[in-house]
Design an enzyme around this catalytic site. Structure first.
Site, PDB file in Angstrom:
ATOM      1  N   ARG A  49       0.838  -1.192   0.000  1.00 33.42           N
ATOM      2  CA  ARG A  49       0.000   0.000   0.000  1.00 33.42           C
ATOM      3  C   ARG A  49       0.878   1.249   0.000  1.00 33.42           C
ATOM      4  O   ARG A  49       1.916   1.293   0.629  1.00 33.42           O
ATOM      5  CB  ARG A  49      -0.892   0.028   1.239  1.00 33.42           C
ATOM      6  CG  ARG A  49      -1.873  -1.116   1.348  1.00 33.42           C
ATOM      7  CD  ARG A  49      -2.712  -0.963   2.597  1.00 33.42           C
ATOM      8  NE  ARG A  49      -3.663  -2.060   2.755  1.00 33.42           N
ATOM      9  CZ  ARG A  49      -4.536  -2.126   3.751  1.00 33.42           C
ATOM     10  NH1 ARG A  49      -4.568  -1.191   4.679  1.00 33.42           N
ATOM     11  NH2 ARG A  49      -5.375  -3.156   3.818  1.00 33.42           N
ATOM     12  N   ASP A  51      -0.009   5.407   0.724  1.00 31.04           N
ATOM     13  CA  ASP A  51      -1.101   6.253   1.184  1.00 31.04           C
ATOM     14  C   ASP A  51      -1.422   7.353   0.185  1.00 31.04           C
ATOM     15  O   ASP A  51      -0.701   7.572  -0.789  1.00 31.04           O
ATOM     16  CB  ASP A  51      -0.741   6.875   2.539  1.00 31.04           C
ATOM     17  CG  ASP A  51      -0.703   5.849   3.655  1.00 31.04           C
ATOM     18  OD1 ASP A  51      -1.391   4.818   3.540  1.00 31.04           O
ATOM     19  OD2 ASP A  51       0.022   6.078   4.642  1.00 31.04           O
ATOM     20  N   ARG A 196       7.757   7.934   7.161  1.00 29.84           N
ATOM     21  CA  ARG A 196       7.423   9.343   7.382  1.00 29.84           C
ATOM     22  C   ARG A 196       7.728   9.756   8.817  1.00 29.84           C
ATOM     23  O   ARG A 196       8.121  10.906   9.073  1.00 29.84           O
ATOM     24  CB  ARG A 196       5.957   9.584   7.036  1.00 29.84           C
ATOM     25  CG  ARG A 196       5.692   9.523   5.533  1.00 29.84           C
ATOM     26  CD  ARG A 196       4.221   9.358   5.199  1.00 29.84           C
ATOM     27  NE  ARG A 196       3.409  10.448   5.715  1.00 29.84           N
ATOM     28  CZ  ARG A 196       2.083  10.462   5.684  1.00 29.84           C
ATOM     29  NH1 ARG A 196       1.422   9.421   5.153  1.00 29.84           N
ATOM     30  NH2 ARG A 196       1.408  11.487   6.162  1.00 29.84           N
TER      31      ARG A 196
END
Length: 265
Positions: A49, A51, A196
């Site tokens: 995945r 985002d 992040r």
């Protein structure tokens, strides 16, 4: 036939890779383009995945289909059916056991920071603008503490439930490339928002909020509040992938270096 495709995309207009009911996703867009090109329904599985707003310089997906189009021509058949911010660069027939997610042995993400007093409007959606100078050497020293097999609970956001917050980070480095500060992290897997949050923690070290060696104590604490912030998504890229034991993908140079200064602006 099991087919692997190599693609890249600018994630600005999408709510991530995974198909969603009420939002535009990269997975759904690619699936529809493939179905139109092949004249049949397909189910596309991706390496992982990403985002909303996150990009991919290197991304691998696979699907099963009856395909009469030669693999070297498949990108040319599908790309005209894709928007300009998604592109398939290669395709290969792979063993039936191949799975884009589970066959991947290592991933790398890159985070780009654009420090300086004046922002560049062409970099706004593809990097994080930080209007102050950064101590890159301090960030480099702090980055070393993330390398190794350890608990990364301090640099994850609450999201998808996981059995363990232990991961192995093979490399974590910081350098400059043109006007960008570039953070690269490769690992056997990542927790939700892990890169992040690592980038936000390194940003704090570069700001001088704490010395580089404090990262060791932050990780040992397993306390998310002690680490830096989760930086915005637009600076994050899936940048390199490793598929050991899948020679069909070797020709695509999935571990190629990328120069953001030359490749972005």
């Amino acid at each position: 036939m099991n087919i692997a495709i190599v693609l890249s995309y600018d994630g600005t207009a999408y709510h991530g890779w995974q198909t969603q009911k009420n939002a535009v996703s990269v997975q759904q867009t690619v699936t529809e383009a493939l179905a139109d090109a092949l004249g049949q329904q397909v189910s596309v599985s991706g390496v992982g995945r990403t985002d909303a707003g996150v990009h991919a310089r290197r991304y691998v997906a696979n699907f099963h289909a009856d395909c009469s189009i030669p693999m070297d021509r498949l990108p040319f058949a599908v790309n005209p059916r894709l928007p300009m911010d998604i592109s398939i660069s290669g395709a290969a027939a792979v063993p039936d056991s191949f799975d884009a997610r589970f066959s991947c042995t290592r991933k790398e993400y890159t985070y780009l920071i654009y420090p300086g007093r004046i922002r560049d409007p062409f970099a706004v959606s593809r990097s994080y603008f930080y209007p102050y100078p950064l101590d890159v050497q301090a960030m480099q020293q702090a980055a070393r503490h993330f390398i190794g097999r350890q608990d990364f609970a301090a640099v994850r956001s609450v999201g998808t439930p996981v059995k363990s917050t232990v991961r192995e980070v093979f490399d974590c480095r910081v350098d400059t490339n043109g006007k960008f500060v570039r953070i690269r992290v490769s690992a056997d897997g990542f927790l939700y928002n892990m890169v992040r949050a690592i980038s936000g923690t390194l940003l704090y070290a570069g700001q001088g909020r704490f010395p580089p060696e404090q990262v060791r104590r932050i990780l040992d604490s397993c306390d998310r509040e002690q680490a830096g912030p989760t930086l915005p998504p637009q600076g994050l890229y899936m940048s390199r992938l490793w598929y050991d034991g899948t020679p069909e993908l070797d020709v695509f140079d999935l571990a190629a270096e990328w120069d953001p200064a030359g490749g972005l602006l």
